[in-house]
Scaffold this active site. Sequence first.
Site, PDB file in Angstrom:
ATOM      1  N   ARG A 118       0.946  -1.220   0.000  1.00 19.18           N
ATOM      2  CA  ARG A 118       0.204  -0.106   0.035  1.00 19.18           C
ATOM      3  C   ARG A 118       0.854   1.215  -0.019  1.00 19.18           C
ATOM      4  O   ARG A 118       0.459   2.323   0.263  1.00 19.18           O
ATOM      5  CB  ARG A 118      -0.953   0.224   1.054  1.00 19.18           C
ATOM      6  N   LYS A 140       1.767  11.431 -10.974  1.00 14.52           N
ATOM      7  CA  LYS A 140       0.958  10.232 -11.851  1.00 14.52           C
ATOM      8  C   LYS A 140       1.672   9.098 -12.161  1.00 14.52           C
ATOM      9  O   LYS A 140       2.939   9.265 -12.563  1.00 14.52           O
ATOM     10  CB  LYS A 140       0.669  11.227 -13.369  1.00 14.52           C
ATOM     11  N   GLU A 182       7.108  19.743 -24.213  1.00 15.61           N
ATOM     12  CA  GLU A 182       6.440  19.679 -23.078  1.00 15.61           C
ATOM     13  C   GLU A 182       6.984  21.094 -22.332  1.00 15.61           C
ATOM     14  O   GLU A 182       5.968  21.665 -21.597  1.00 15.61           O
ATOM     15  CB  GLU A 182       6.777  18.696 -22.041  1.00 15.61           C
ATOM     16  N   LYS A 224       4.672  23.383 -13.093  1.00 15.09           N
ATOM     17  CA  LYS A 224       3.797  22.208 -12.841  1.00 15.09           C
ATOM     18  C   LYS A 224       3.684  21.905 -11.190  1.00 15.09           C
ATOM     19  O   LYS A 224       2.411  21.489 -11.142  1.00 15.09           O
ATOM     20  CB  LYS A 224       4.713  20.945 -13.560  1.00 15.09           C
ATOM     21  N   GLU A 234      -6.515  16.204 -10.328  1.00 16.93           N
ATOM     22  CA  GLU A 234      -6.853  16.634 -11.743  1.00 16.93           C
ATOM     23  C   GLU A 234      -8.403  16.517 -11.516  1.00 16.93           C
ATOM     24  O   GLU A 234      -9.284  16.045 -12.518  1.00 16.93           O
ATOM     25  CB  GLU A 234      -6.706  15.589 -12.776  1.00 16.93           C
ATOM     26  N   ARG A 238      -5.771  20.851 -13.333  1.00 21.08           N
ATOM     27  CA  ARG A 238      -4.668  20.051 -13.683  1.00 21.08           C
ATOM     28  C   ARG A 238      -4.653  19.695 -15.089  1.00 21.08           C
ATOM     29  O   ARG A 238      -3.854  19.285 -16.038  1.00 21.08           O
ATOM     30  CB  ARG A 238      -4.367  18.882 -12.790  1.00 21.08           C
ATOM     31  N   ASN A 242      -2.802  19.326 -20.123  1.00 25.99           N
ATOM     32  CA  ASN A 242      -2.847  18.393 -21.290  1.00 25.99           C
ATOM     33  C   ASN A 242      -3.156  18.949 -22.818  1.00 25.99           C
ATOM     34  O   ASN A 242      -3.554  18.322 -23.522  1.00 25.99           O
ATOM     35  CB  ASN A 242      -4.262  17.256 -21.132  1.00 25.99           C
ATOM     36  N   HIS A 245      -2.592  17.211 -25.960  1.00 24.96           N
ATOM     37  CA  HIS A 245      -2.533  15.808 -25.682  1.00 24.96           C
ATOM     38  C   HIS A 245      -3.505  14.916 -26.203  1.00 24.96           C
ATOM     39  O   HIS A 245      -3.298  13.847 -26.557  1.00 24.96           O
ATOM     40  CB  HIS A 245      -2.282  15.700 -24.193  1.00 24.96           C
ATOM     41  N   HIS A 249      -2.313  12.196 -28.174  1.00 27.38           N
ATOM     42  CA  HIS A 249      -2.433  10.612 -27.862  1.00 27.38           C
ATOM     43  C   HIS A 249      -2.983   9.845 -28.984  1.00 27.38           C
ATOM     44  O   HIS A 249      -2.822   8.947 -29.367  1.00 27.38           O
ATOM     45  CB  HIS A 249      -3.456  10.365 -26.630  1.00 27.38           C
ATOM     46  N   HIS A 262       6.281  10.997 -28.192  1.00 30.60           N
ATOM     47  CA  HIS A 262       5.111  11.667 -27.465  1.00 30.60           C
ATOM     48  C   HIS A 262       5.039  13.058 -27.617  1.00 30.60           C
ATOM     49  O   HIS A 262       4.214  13.623 -28.003  1.00 30.60           O
ATOM     50  CB  HIS A 262       5.215  11.277 -26.098  1.00 30.60           C
TER      51      HIS A 262
HETATM   52  P1  NAD Z   1      11.404   6.999 -22.189  1.00 33.00           P
HETATM   53  O1  NAD Z   1      11.399   6.470 -20.624  1.00 33.00           O
HETATM   54  O2  NAD Z   1      10.970   5.660 -23.059  1.00 33.00           O
HETATM   55  O3  NAD Z   1      12.967   7.372 -22.615  1.00 33.00           O
HETATM   56  C1  NAD Z   1      12.921   7.713 -24.144  1.00 33.00           C
HETATM   57  C2  NAD Z   1      14.339   6.820 -24.471  1.00 33.00           C
HETATM   58  O4  NAD Z   1      15.422   7.545 -23.933  1.00 33.00           O
HETATM   59  C3  NAD Z   1      14.450   5.508 -24.080  1.00 33.00           C
HETATM   60  O5  NAD Z   1      15.043   4.704 -25.177  1.00 33.00           O
HETATM   61  C4  NAD Z   1      15.208   5.390 -22.930  1.00 33.00           C
HETATM   62  O6  NAD Z   1      16.015   4.162 -22.796  1.00 33.00           O
HETATM   63  C5  NAD Z   1      16.433   6.452 -23.249  1.00 33.00           C
HETATM   64  N1  NAD Z   1      17.145   7.189 -22.284  1.00 33.00           N
HETATM   65  C6  NAD Z   1      16.597   7.749 -21.128  1.00 33.00           C
HETATM   66  N2  NAD Z   1      17.566   8.453 -20.323  1.00 33.00           N
HETATM   67  C7  NAD Z   1      18.449   8.484 -21.149  1.00 33.00           C
HETATM   68  C8  NAD Z   1      19.766   9.089 -21.315  1.00 33.00           C
HETATM   69  N3  NAD Z   1      20.112   9.951 -20.156  1.00 33.00           N
HETATM   70  N4  NAD Z   1      20.749   8.932 -22.140  1.00 33.00           N
HETATM   71  C9  NAD Z   1      20.326   8.156 -23.116  1.00 33.00           C
HETATM   72  N5  NAD Z   1      19.022   7.647 -23.165  1.00 33.00           N
HETATM   73  C10 NAD Z   1      18.247   7.683 -22.429  1.00 33.00           C
HETATM   74  O7  NAD Z   1      10.396   7.987 -22.733  1.00 33.00           O
HETATM   75  P2  NAD Z   1      10.004   9.537 -21.999  1.00 33.00           P
HETATM   76  O8  NAD Z   1       9.888  10.309 -23.218  1.00 33.00           O
HETATM   77  O9  NAD Z   1      11.148   9.865 -20.987  1.00 33.00           O
HETATM   78  O10 NAD Z   1       8.873   9.276 -21.218  1.00 33.00           O
HETATM   79  C11 NAD Z   1       7.612   8.835 -21.993  1.00 33.00           C
HETATM   80  C12 NAD Z   1       6.625   8.136 -21.218  1.00 33.00           C
HETATM   81  O11 NAD Z   1       6.351   9.138 -20.063  1.00 33.00           O
HETATM   82  C13 NAD Z   1       5.460   7.619 -21.387  1.00 33.00           C
HETATM   83  O12 NAD Z   1       5.221   6.308 -21.225  1.00 33.00           O
HETATM   84  C14 NAD Z   1       4.355   8.648 -21.164  1.00 33.00           C
HETATM   85  O13 NAD Z   1       3.034   8.048 -21.125  1.00 33.00           O
HETATM   86  C15 NAD Z   1       4.986   9.007 -19.778  1.00 33.00           C
HETATM   87  N6  NAD Z   1       4.609  10.414 -19.083  1.00 33.00           N
HETATM   88  C16 NAD Z   1       4.201  10.363 -17.962  1.00 33.00           C
HETATM   89  C17 NAD Z   1       3.574  11.744 -17.621  1.00 33.00           C
HETATM   90  C18 NAD Z   1       3.347  11.817 -15.797  1.00 33.00           C
HETATM   91  O14 NAD Z   1       2.952  12.815 -15.485  1.00 33.00           O
HETATM   92  N7  NAD Z   1       3.510  10.781 -15.226  1.00 33.00           N
HETATM   93  C19 NAD Z   1       3.751  12.749 -18.343  1.00 33.00           C
HETATM   94  C20 NAD Z   1       4.089  12.752 -19.405  1.00 33.00           C
HETATM   95  C21 NAD Z   1       4.574  11.392 -19.874  1.00 33.00           C
HETATM   96  N1  GLY Z   2       1.424  15.045 -17.567  1.00 31.29           N
HETATM   97  C1  GLY Z   2       0.241  15.915 -17.047  1.00 31.29           C
HETATM   98  C2  GLY Z   2       0.136  15.728 -15.629  1.00 31.29           C
HETATM   99  O1  GLY Z   2       0.978  15.465 -14.877  1.00 31.29           O
HETATM  100  O2  GLY Z   2      -1.255  16.088 -15.272  1.00 31.29           O
END
Ligand code: NAD
Ligand code: GLY
Length: 359
Positions: A118, A140, A182, A224, A234, A238, A242, A245, A249, A262
């Site tokens: 938990r 999130k 972003e 943020k 949200e 919040r 988006n 987005h 998406h 993305h």
């Molecule tokens: P990712 O985690 O896939 O990273 C992108 C690429 O970069 C991958 O191939 C990774 O291995 C590589 N990488 C990471 N750090 C590196 C570094 N320092 N040097 C070289 N390569 C590196 O993608 P992302 O763009 O970081 O994140 C996308 C994800 O985030 C999605 O799943 C999306 O849904 C999520 N997301 C979540 C939120 C949230 O609020 N939680 C917000 C936006 C996006």
């Molecule tokens: N990435 C959008 C949020 O965190 O609400």
Amino acid sequence: MRKLLLDLQERSYNITIGQNLLNRSDLVSGYCEGDKVLILTNKVVAPLFLDKIRTSLPDKNVFEFVIADGEAEKNLANYEAILDYLIRNQFRRNDTLIALGGGVVGDLGGFIAASYQRGMGLIQVPTTLLSQVDSSVGGKTAVNHPLGKNMIGAFYQPKGVIIDTDTLATLPEREFISGLAEVSKYAFLGEKRIQQILEQNVEDILAREPNVLEELIELSCAKKAAVVTDDEKEAGARALLNLGHTFGHAIEKITQYTTYLHGEAVAIGTHMAINLSISKSLIDQQTASRYRSIMNSIGLPAVANAEVKLLDMLESMKLDKKNQTDKYRLILPKDEGCEIVEQELTGELEKAISSQLSL
Ligand code: NAD
Ligand code: GLY
């Protein structure tokens, strides 16, 4: 080194931004309450930074779990495998999971930490620009389901976020530019200083000049954090985070998450949102052009390829998590900031989308 507080009463935490932070034992170890730490990372990030962070945990019993690379790894199978690993190694609730990597590792690790007994300790150590300005902050967490992205998850705040800007040196160019989408989102949400830096310092940004990046990351995280403080789960504002987005998406889904990163899809989606704002007279042509120029100068795409069809977009957008009725819940940019609009399926929506599609 810059420090921000995300203020959520007893769940408040610091976001620390700077160079050479992974080596800072006081910082990394300081957030870990219990004796055991699991570092969750992936095969790309592990050889780059795992040893560094390990040496910052001299007094801890450190475990590591390395997943494969890619969005597909944010799945229930990994979720179960890592929970299994925690149970077998007798982790306790006051032990810590460190999510070291991009948004995939951060979202997966966050959801594991949220649900293990938990809720166990969580530290986000984001290593992509996108995760440093967005996904690591605000709590999130999620995994994907075969029928939809981020369908299973929780709001769960970390104990701290450590943003070492040195990690960006190895990030591939396309990933870096995708993260800038972003950053530009915060400019369109009304952060004038971010807009100014994006308009005046694009060369330094693309050259990854550390001081400019640090300032951009700090301003993005501050925006943020302010939004999350006001509306953690949200219920309202919040959703403004988006911008672009809902369209983005849909573009990612239609192209099966293989054609666009993305931020690239979000940039095309932001152009669609701007089109709709213009037709509703929410934004004047001059502001709209400035916003488009910012995205173009960074090198973000504006038009989706021929794989993306209008009817598929409209269908896919119906499934957006923000929708509360049969209408589309969209974020539209205004001359100052953005607004949430309940949008019917009309010709103006179809035109706003079609204008950014290839024939
Ligand atoms: P990712 O985690 O896939 O990273 C992108 C690429 O970069 C991958 O191939 C990774 O291995 C590589 N990488 C990471 N750090 C590196 C570094 N320092 N040097 C070289 N390569 C590196 O993608 P992302 O763009 O970081 O994140 C996308 C994800 O985030 C999605 O799943 C999306 O849904 C999520 N997301 C979540 C939120 C949230 O609020 N939680 C917000 C936006 C996006
Ligand atoms: N990435 C959008 C949020 O965190 O609400």
